[in-house]
Design a protein around this motif. Structure first.
Motif, PDB file in Angstrom:
ATOM      1  N   UNK B   1       0.832  -1.205   0.000  1.00 57.41           N
ATOM      2  CA  UNK B   1       0.000   0.000   0.000  1.00 57.41           C
ATOM      3  C   UNK B   1       0.874   1.264   0.000  1.00 57.41           C
ATOM      4  N   UNK B   2       1.770   1.336   0.976  1.00 62.26           N
ATOM      5  CA  UNK B   2       2.738   2.442   0.985  1.00 62.26           C
ATOM      6  C   UNK B   2       4.143   1.841   0.975  1.00 62.26           C
ATOM      7  N   UNK B   3       4.940   2.273   0.012  1.00 60.78           N
ATOM      8  CA  UNK B   3       6.312   1.782  -0.043  1.00 60.78           C
ATOM      9  C   UNK B   3       7.245   2.963  -0.172  1.00 60.78           C
ATOM     10  N   UNK B  44       5.276  12.019   7.007  1.00 59.48           N
ATOM     11  CA  UNK B  44       3.831  11.903   6.748  1.00 59.48           C
ATOM     12  C   UNK B  44       3.408  12.892   5.672  1.00 59.48           C
ATOM     13  N   UNK B  45       3.936  14.109   5.770  1.00 62.07           N
ATOM     14  CA  UNK B  45       3.550  15.146   4.807  1.00 62.07           C
ATOM     15  C   UNK B  45       4.054  14.822   3.409  1.00 62.07           C
ATOM     16  N   UNK B  46       5.177  14.090   3.332  1.00 65.41           N
ATOM     17  CA  UNK B  46       5.659  13.664   2.011  1.00 65.41           C
ATOM     18  C   UNK B  46       4.710  12.637   1.402  1.00 65.41           C
ATOM     19  N   UNK B  47       4.139  11.782   2.256  1.00 64.35           N
ATOM     20  CA  UNK B  47       3.279  10.718   1.730  1.00 64.35           C
ATOM     21  C   UNK B  47       2.081  11.286   0.979  1.00 64.35           C
ATOM     22  N   UNK B  48       1.500  12.401   1.461  1.00 69.91           N
ATOM     23  CA  UNK B  48       0.426  12.975   0.634  1.00 69.91           C
ATOM     24  C   UNK B  48       0.862  14.252  -0.083  1.00 69.91           C
ATOM     25  N   UNK B  62       1.126   1.541  -5.384  1.00 70.04           N
ATOM     26  CA  UNK B  62       1.892   1.308  -6.601  1.00 70.04           C
ATOM     27  C   UNK B  62       2.078   2.527  -7.484  1.00 70.04           C
ATOM     28  N   UNK B  63       1.530   3.695  -7.036  1.00 67.96           N
ATOM     29  CA  UNK B  63       1.698   4.905  -7.837  1.00 67.96           C
ATOM     30  C   UNK B  63       2.688   5.830  -7.165  1.00 67.96           C
ATOM     31  N   UNK B  64       3.581   6.420  -7.952  1.00 71.06           N
ATOM     32  CA  UNK B  64       4.527   7.367  -7.379  1.00 71.06           C
ATOM     33  C   UNK B  64       3.777   8.596  -6.882  1.00 71.06           C
ATOM     34  N   UNK B  65       4.083   9.035  -5.680  1.00 73.96           N
ATOM     35  CA  UNK B  65       3.413  10.219  -5.138  1.00 73.96           C
ATOM     36  C   UNK B  65       3.984  11.480  -5.788  1.00 73.96           C
ATOM     37  N   UNK B  66       3.119  12.225  -6.440  1.00 73.11           N
ATOM     38  CA  UNK B  66       3.523  13.526  -6.979  1.00 73.11           C
ATOM     39  C   UNK B  66       4.324  13.476  -8.269  1.00 73.11           C
ATOM     40  N   UNK B  67       4.765  12.306  -8.668  1.00 69.96           N
ATOM     41  CA  UNK B  67       5.583  12.233  -9.881  1.00 69.96           C
ATOM     42  C   UNK B  67       5.090  11.130 -10.794  1.00 69.96           C
ATOM     43  N   UNK B  68       5.529  11.209 -12.022  1.00 69.38           N
ATOM     44  CA  UNK B  68       5.176  10.195 -12.987  1.00 69.38           C
ATOM     45  C   UNK B  68       6.455   9.788 -13.685  1.00 69.38           C
ATOM     46  N   UNK B  89      -6.112   9.991   0.355  1.00 63.85           N
ATOM     47  CA  UNK B  89      -5.334   9.837   1.579  1.00 63.85           C
ATOM     48  C   UNK B  89      -5.898  10.793   2.615  1.00 63.85           C
ATOM     49  N   UNK B  90      -6.383  10.267   3.721  1.00 68.28           N
ATOM     50  CA  UNK B  90      -6.919  11.142   4.757  1.00 68.28           C
ATOM     51  C   UNK B  90      -5.809  11.539   5.711  1.00 68.28           C
ATOM     52  N   UNK B  91      -5.896  12.762   6.228  1.00 72.28           N
ATOM     53  CA  UNK B  91      -4.870  13.166   7.182  1.00 72.28           C
ATOM     54  C   UNK B  91      -5.509  13.821   8.396  1.00 72.28           C
ATOM     55  N   UNK B  92      -5.003  13.453   9.566  1.00 71.17           N
ATOM     56  CA  UNK B  92      -5.494  14.017  10.823  1.00 71.17           C
ATOM     57  C   UNK B  92      -4.312  14.685  11.516  1.00 71.17           C
ATOM     58  N   UNK B  93      -4.541  15.928  11.938  1.00 67.46           N
ATOM     59  CA  UNK B  93      -3.430  16.740  12.433  1.00 67.46           C
ATOM     60  C   UNK B  93      -3.436  16.844  13.954  1.00 67.46           C
ATOM     61  N   UNK B  94      -2.274  17.170  14.477  1.00 65.21           N
ATOM     62  CA  UNK B  94      -2.149  17.364  15.923  1.00 65.21           C
ATOM     63  C   UNK B  94      -3.108  18.443  16.418  1.00 65.21           C
ATOM     64  N   UNK B  95      -3.200  19.531  15.648  1.00 69.10           N
ATOM     65  CA  UNK B  95      -4.050  20.648  16.089  1.00 69.10           C
ATOM     66  C   UNK B  95      -5.403  20.671  15.388  1.00 69.10           C
ATOM     67  N   UNK B  96      -5.909  19.537  15.016  1.00 70.57           N
ATOM     68  CA  UNK B  96      -7.254  19.316  14.446  1.00 70.57           C
ATOM     69  C   UNK B  96      -7.478  20.014  13.099  1.00 70.57           C
ATOM     70  N   UNK B  97      -7.188  21.340  13.057  1.00 67.56           N
ATOM     71  CA  UNK B  97      -7.364  22.110  11.821  1.00 67.56           C
ATOM     72  C   UNK B  97      -8.743  21.970  11.197  1.00 67.56           C
TER      73      UNK B  97
END
Ligand code: ADP
Ligand code: MG
Lengths: 337, 250
Positions: B1-3, B44-48, B62-68, B89-97
């Motif tokens: 899933x994530x590599x 984590x921020x790089x992942x999305x 299996x897809x490169x993040x941000x690049x092709x 990709x869902x993200x949950x932050x320390x300060x909720x945002x």
């Protein structure tokens, strides 16, 4: 002091602290206000020296004609004069269009200013520097003179093909020149207001919007701007009210809005003071309406920033009345032993 | 899933990620632990793709993040494609945002409506289901300021889930909470893990890591120092660094 025993405690009457300084201040202000009202409504002998005489039981008595010190009757005469109303309408139109240009262009300048692209932010900085750094009066005269600098405007591809030629004298009427000048000047001021608003929004909001897949423009429109509004609205209300009166500068290029038209009328009939009062009354009315509007707009954009919404003036009045009623009731506290 | 293979990232002269590799399978929960400043958030921020990594390979599904990849070159994807990847990709932050100007309901529906083009009724329906799941069905009309930290974080989780993500990233989701509110958020996350969601969780809650995680990664100074099953990593640390770290957080 009365004190009664109640279940499990003693009930004591509360004696509020008297604020002597405040009360003396209030009396002084009240006297001053009374003096102002009195002089506004006072009458004086007519400047013409006219007298009225009448005979009663064969005795003739004369006394000078008295008139309002502030010529309220003349004010009333001119308040709804069609020329004055026309001037007022023009003032409102110029204010509207100039603010529309100012806000739209100013927002673009603010976003450019915050851009990572040095050229864009540099140009935005230069724009603000130039338009804030020169008197708006001169800017109005410049836009008015633009047809002498550019007698012909051309639409086409830069430096090559031209599609249409336009005569700028007919295109650029004094009214349009005035609106453009006020609008482009306002954009410089508004861009700073908008920039302050935009940078006031927490970075986490942008991250959250980005993380759910919003594009940059969606993030700007749906997340940043609505929150920036809370910071942007109060000074913008100020700007609109200020613009309402700054429009009077376009009289310099012959556009007769409210101030221009009353000066014109009073130049002919010498009733300067009442005509100035007419203009003031209209400006005050407009400002009042704008201020009320501002209150509700502010309230709307403050949603979510406070746990409790501020009261509307009507709610506050009710609340105050209840407070006054409460004052006349004896307040008691129960001290539990 | 994530590599991730040899992911590096620098801020100016400071190299924050120094060749980081890990592998997260579908349905797995991975906990990322490590001292402050070790690069957990950055990873984590790089992942999305909130942050661009400099080198190495980062694949999600299996897809490169941000690049092709075309030939032997990597081309940066268009903004639109990247937004599409992020929406999965869902993200949950320390300060909720949470979006401060929107109600709880609007916070959860805005992404569905504006990004995924779901119609309003369906979005609301889904939001109600999610609110029920995080135990906040009574709060749909409230604004974030009117909620406690724990409640805000649960709404933030619901907001992320509303996008029907395939992967959820949590960046210290309980660190800004009062101790008595930590439990309610961890409960929601535990529930999410047992429903089969793939999760990467940066956390200092070692109890949670032991109980829920399939694998734990100890990140220190931009590299993964130790990794493995939570029982091994947390109970029999091999390196001095991890031993030191655990003694501080436990
Ligand atoms: N935008 C940034 N610019 C410069 N340095 C940054 C930036 N973001 C993070 N850093 C630095 O990168 C390092 C790792 O940060 P971070 O990933 O937030 O650590 P962690 O989440 O593990 O505490 C820290 O030293 C931090 O100061
Ligand atoms: Mg962090």
């Amino acid at each position: 002091m009365s004190s009664t025993e109640s279940e499990g405690g003693t009930s004591l009457q509360v004696v509020p602290l008297k604020h002597w300084g405040r009360q003396i201040g209030a009396v002084v202000v009240l006297v001053l206000v009374a003096m102002v009202v009195h002089t506004l409504l006072s009458k004086i002998p007519a400047p013409s020296g006219a007298v009225v005489c009448h005979t009663l039981n064969g005795v003739k008595t004369c006394h000078p004609v008295v008139v309002w010190r502030f010529s309220w009757n003349t004010v009333g005469e001119y308040l709804f004069n069609p020329l004055v109303l026309g001037g007022l309408w023009l003032t409102l139109q110029i204010t509207f269009w100039a603010m529309l240009i100012g806000i739209t262009l100013g927002l673009v300048v603010a976003i450019m200013r915050l851009s990572h692209n040095r050229l864009l932010s540099g140009i935005a900085w230069f724009y603000t520097w130039f338009f804030r750094g020169t008197p708006v009066y001169i800017q109005i005269l410049f836009w008015f003179a633009i047809s002498t600098i550019y007698p012909q405007l051309t639409i086409g591809i830069p430096f090559s093909v031209a599609f249409v030629h336009l005569n700028s004298v007919t295109l650029f009427t004094p009214l349009l020149a005035g609106i453009t000048a006020l609008g482009t000047n306002e954009a410089a001021y508004f861009s700073e207001i908008a920039r302050a608003g935009l940078i006031s929004v927490d970075e986490g909001q942008i991250e959250a919007a980005t993380s759910i897949g919003m594009t940059t423009s969606q993030t700007m429109r749906m997340v940043i701007l609505p929150q920036a509004m809370r910071v942007i609205i109060p000074p913008t209300g100020n700007e609109i009210i200020s613009m309402l009166k700054t429009t009077s500068l376009v009289a310099a290029i012959g556009v007769l809005e409210l101030t221009g038209i009353v000066s014109e009328i009073s130049a002919a009939n010498f009733k300067t003071v009442p005509l100035l009062l007419v203009a003031c009354l209209w400006y005050l009315l407009c400002t009042t309406i704008l201020s009320i509007g501002q209150f509700y707009v502010e309230r709307y954009f403050a949603r979510g920033s406070l746990r409790n919404q501020p009261m509307t003036p009507i709610q506050r009045l009710r609340h105050d009345l209840r407070g006054i009623k409460g004052k006349f009731r004896t307040r008691r506290v129960v001290i539990h032993s | 899933m994530v590599a991730a293979r040899g992911v590096t990232k620098s801020y100016g002269a400071l190299q924050v990620l120094k060749g980081l590799s890990l592998n997260v399978e579908r349905g797995e929960v991975s906990c990322l632990i490590g001292p402050s400043g070790s690069g957990k958030s950055t990873f984590l921020r790089c992942i999305n793709h909130l942050e661009k990594h400099d080198a190495g390979e980062l694949l999600v599904e299996g897809e490169l993040v941000g690049y092709e990849q075309r030939g032997d070159k990597l081309y940066e994807r268009s903004a639109k494609q990247i937004c599409g990847q992020r929406a999965n990709i869902g993200m949950v932050f320390q300060r909720f945002n949470l979006f401060q100007h929107l109600t709880v309901m609007e916070n959860i529906t805005i992404g569905q409506i504006k990004v995924k083009g779901v119609d309003e009724d369906t979005a609301r329906q889904r939001a109600r289901e999610l609110l029920l799941r995080v135990g906040l069905e009574a709060k749909e009309k409230a604004y974030p300021v009117q909620l406690s930290g724990g409640q805000q974080q649960r709404v933030a989780i619901a907001r992320a889930l509303a996008m029907e993500p395939k992967l959820m990233l949590f960046d210290e989701p309980t660190s800004a909470l009062d101790p008595e509110l930590v439990g309610e958020v961890l409960d929601v996350m535990r529930d999410l893990a047992s429903s089969g969601m793939t999760m990467i969780v940066v956390t200092h809650e070692m109890g949670f890591a032991k109980e829920v995680a399939n694998s734990v990664y100890f990140l220190d100074q931009g590299v993964i120092e130790e990794s493995g099953a939570p029982g091994d990593v947390l109970e029999n640390p091999r390196t001095e660094r991890l031993r030191g770290f655990l003694s501080k957080v436990l």
